[in-house]
Design an enzyme around this catalytic site. Structure first.
Site, PDB file in Angstrom:
ATOM      1  N   ASN A 121      -7.766   1.765   9.764  1.00 39.36           N
ATOM      2  CA  ASN A 121      -6.388   1.724  10.529  1.00 39.36           C
ATOM      3  C   ASN A 121      -6.616   1.348  11.917  1.00 39.36           C
ATOM      4  OD1 ASN A 121      -5.411   2.247   8.014  1.00 39.36           O
ATOM      5  ND2 ASN A 121      -4.614   4.359   8.364  1.00 39.36           N
TER       6      ASN A 121
ATOM      7  N   TYR B 233      -5.010   0.645  15.803  1.00 37.02           N
ATOM      8  CA  TYR B 233      -3.708   0.639  16.416  1.00 37.02           C
ATOM      9  C   TYR B 233      -4.204   0.716  18.134  1.00 37.02           C
ATOM     10  CZ  TYR B 233      -1.024   2.589  12.483  1.00 37.02           C
ATOM     11  OH  TYR B 233      -0.215   2.886  11.336  1.00 37.02           O
TER      12      TYR B 233
ATOM     13  N   ARG C 278       0.969  -1.180   0.055  1.00 37.39           N
ATOM     14  CA  ARG C 278      -0.148  -0.076   0.113  1.00 37.39           C
ATOM     15  C   ARG C 278       1.022   1.265  -0.028  1.00 37.39           C
ATOM     16  NH1 ARG C 278      -2.898   2.760   4.611  1.00 37.39           N
ATOM     17  NH2 ARG C 278      -4.178   4.231   3.625  1.00 37.39           N
TER      18      ARG C 278
ATOM     19  N   GLU D  22      -3.826  -0.601   8.072  1.00 34.97           N
ATOM     20  CA  GLU D  22      -2.739  -0.068   8.819  1.00 34.97           C
ATOM     21  C   GLU D  22      -2.739  -0.961  10.329  1.00 34.97           C
ATOM     22  OE1 GLU D  22      -1.537   3.855   9.347  1.00 34.97           O
ATOM     23  OE2 GLU D  22      -2.033   4.186   7.198  1.00 34.97           O
TER      24      GLU D  22
ATOM     25  N   HIS E 175      -2.721  10.873   0.796  1.00 38.99           N
ATOM     26  CA  HIS E 175      -2.422  10.607   2.168  1.00 38.99           C
ATOM     27  C   HIS E 175      -1.710  11.904   2.810  1.00 38.99           C
ATOM     28  CE1 HIS E 175      -0.949   7.268   4.743  1.00 38.99           C
ATOM     29  NE2 HIS E 175      -0.750   8.434   5.339  1.00 38.99           N
TER      30      HIS E 175
ATOM     31  N   GLU F 142      -7.465   8.342   6.226  1.00 39.40           N
ATOM     32  CA  GLU F 142      -7.680   8.974   7.769  1.00 39.40           C
ATOM     33  C   GLU F 142      -8.410  10.402   7.449  1.00 39.40           C
ATOM     34  OE1 GLU F 142      -4.883   8.434  10.702  1.00 39.40           O
ATOM     35  OE2 GLU F 142      -4.909   6.364  10.578  1.00 39.40           O
TER      36      GLU F 142
HETATM   37  C1  NOJ Z   1      -1.670   6.489  10.409  1.00 38.30           C
HETATM   38  C2  NOJ Z   1      -1.160   7.253   9.160  1.00 38.30           C
HETATM   39  O1  NOJ Z   1      -1.897   7.036   8.084  1.00 38.30           O
HETATM   40  C3  NOJ Z   1       0.258   7.114   8.721  1.00 38.30           C
HETATM   41  O2  NOJ Z   1       0.580   8.116   7.908  1.00 38.30           O
HETATM   42  C4  NOJ Z   1       0.854   7.219  10.171  1.00 38.30           C
HETATM   43  O3  NOJ Z   1       2.573   7.180  10.043  1.00 38.30           O
HETATM   44  C5  NOJ Z   1       0.538   6.089  11.083  1.00 38.30           C
HETATM   45  N1  NOJ Z   1      -0.918   6.293  11.468  1.00 38.30           N
HETATM   46  C6  NOJ Z   1       1.291   5.816  12.359  1.00 38.30           C
HETATM   47  O4  NOJ Z   1       1.240   7.121  13.183  1.00 38.30           O
END
Ligand code: NOJ
Length: 500
Positions: A325, A327, A93, A396, A138, A183
């Site tokens: 994404n 996390y 990606r 992500e 992005h 995002e």
């Molecule tokens: C989300 C973002 O899409 C990416 O650019 C960023 O580096 C990562 N999270 C980690 O923070």
């Protein structure tokens, strides 16, 4: 199947202790143009809002670094694609830099060198059996676009469409997975609300909502364009959203349960509801809360723009998949202490909730990321419930640290999150793929190079920016080759027992 049987036979683990990924499940790694490419002013590329902000004021970046060279992917992509094959990626990606294709952002002047770069890059991926998974935007808005108000100016929708058309014309025959925008939450909230990301504008309580509407329209018009003109290219087109799982601070308190739900709608729902829900509009709760606060604050109407019937019609259903994404997680509460906690007006004040983390959650060196694997199951299950089980790609997922080759912490994070994602799959979520953030250490926005997320270390002190595999690269390779997650990591079974 054979691998599965072999593993059972060998008794390396018992069958129940591992997880077999479904047939066709794709594994990738994610990146973005600004964080990877470098060559910021080479071969005709125009400046983006990040270039301008950093060059004007380097102190906005923790380590006062720039992304002028970054990982140098622009010049080194052939070698880097070898690393991708080394870890066995099904897809990579990457994003396309708008100002490398259109130096001012306007479509009157196409930069052929930019087209050539991505064209060669895509060819090289395909030659190596790696599927290109491309993000159209992005975060690196062409500076000229910002001079006209950027994402707060409705005119951006047409300019974005002009850009997207050039992208599909040039790369659409070869790229079958598209993310329109990565995002939108931080694009709008950080860029135009709190002002902690480029273009660093503090238009709190107003700018982020104007941005949200324009992002949604730019996304939906791009989807519509693809359906009308480029359907024959046979690609899938979606949007990547970010959402922490939001857990009530005290799950037996009704206020906290409501607070967590409200925050989920403010975070994820503002973008996900219009596209993925049946209403095709901003969440009702968000509309009501912002309207009430706006009126109390003396605004003649809600600071959240409305979507007309035609706009609702356009946006509803405008995605073949949801990129998520994933996390971290937060705890959310609502009580007296929240009053006066945030600037007025602001997005957070509108939501009116307190946000914190549990002391027991292991933390990374990035305050935004805690180790909460069960949150991945919960957010996926919530998406299934709210949006009628859309196709999801986890676009992500990753863990930052200070570096070092023996990144057992990252291995533990990835294994645990993969396990939790599989838990959601087993409970019926339609997750089709997973992409780790990120292949190699890169420029982490305002955190510069201080956060290392890479499967590969990049030695930023060496002239060639030498890449070296970490333990996590070995781990990921094992996953991509066996399609099986061994249960020999000590993630806790309790972590994946979730009550929804
Ligand atoms: C989300 C973002 O899409 C990416 O650019 C960023 O580096 C990562 N999270 C980690 O923070």
């Amino acid at each position: 199947m054979q691998v599965y049987i072999l593993l059972c036979f060998l008794g390396a683990v018992t069958c129940q202790q591992g997880r077999q990924f479904p047939e066709g499940f794709l594994f990738g790694a994610s990146s973005s143009a600004y964080q990877y490419e470098g060559a910021w002013n080479e071969d005709g590329r125009g400046p983006s809002i990040w270039d301008v902000a950093i060059h004007n004021k380097q102190s906005v970046i923790t380590d006062r670094s720039t992304a002028d060279i970054a990982t140098n992917l622009y010049h080194n992509y052939k070698n880097d694609i070898k690393l991708m094959t080394e870890v066995g990626l099904d897809f990579f990606r990457f994003s396309i830099s708008w100002s490398r294709i259109l130096p001012t952002g306007f479509a009157n002047k196409i930069n052929q060198a930019g087209i050539d770069y991505y064209s060669n890059f895509i060819d090289e991926l395909i030659k190596n059996d790696i599927t290109p998974f491309a993000t159209i935007y992005h975060w690196d808005l062409p500076e000229k676009m910002q001079e006209m108000g950027g994402w707060t100016n409705p005119a951006i929708v047409d300019f974005f469409l002009d850009y997207a058309k050039i992208i599909f014309d040039n790369f659409g025959e070869r790229v079958k997975f598209w993310v329109t925008i990565n995002e939108p939450e931080p694009v709008c909230n950080n860029g135009y609300g709190t002002g902690i990301h480029a273009p660093f504008l503090n238009l709190s309580g107003i700018g982020e909502y104007m941005c949200a509407k324009n992002v949604l329209l730019a996304h939906a018009r791009t989807y519509e364009l693809y359906q009308k003109k480029y359907k024959y290219q046979n690609g899938k087109i979606g949007i990547t959203l970010m959402s922490e799982w939001l857990e009530p601070y005290n799950s037996s308190a009704a206020e906290d349960r409501q607070a967590a739900y409200d925050m989920l709608l403010f975070n994820l729902g503002i973008f996900a509801d219009p596209i993925f829900s049946k209403t095709g509009d901003f969440p009702q709760i968000v509309k009501k809360m912002v309207a009430e606060k706006s009126l109390k604050q003396g605004f003649p109407r809600s600071r959240l723009p409305t979507l007309s019937e035609d706009e609702v019609e356009l946006i509803r259903g405008s995605a073949d998949f949801m990129g998520l994404n994933i996390y971290s997680s937060n705890l959310v509460y609502r009580n007296e202490s929240v009053r006066g906690m945030y600037p007025v007006p602001s997005f957070k004040d509108d939501a009116g909730v307190g946000i914190t983390v549990a002391r027991s959650w292991p933390r990374s060196n990035f305050e935004r990321i805690q180790f909460v694997p069960w949150g991945a199951t919960k957010i996926l299950m919530k998406v299934k419930e709210l949006y009628d089980n859309p196709t999801v790609y986890v676009t992500e997922n990753g863990w930052p640290n200070n570096g070092g080759f023996d990144d057992e912490d990252r291995v533990h994070f990835l294994a645990s999150y993969l396990n939790s994602i599989m838990e959601a799959v087993n409970r019926g979520c339609d997750v089709r793929g997973y992409s780790v953030w990120t292949l190699m250490d890169c420029f982490e926005w305002i955190n510069g190079y201080t956060l290392k997320f890479g499967l590969y270390q990049v030695d930023y002190s060496s002239p060639n920016l030498t890449r070296t595999a970490r333990k996590s690269a070995e781990f990921y390779k094992n996953i991509t080759t066996t399609r099986y997650l061994l249960r020999d990591y000590d993630y806790n079974e309790r972590d994946v027992v979730v009550n929804i």
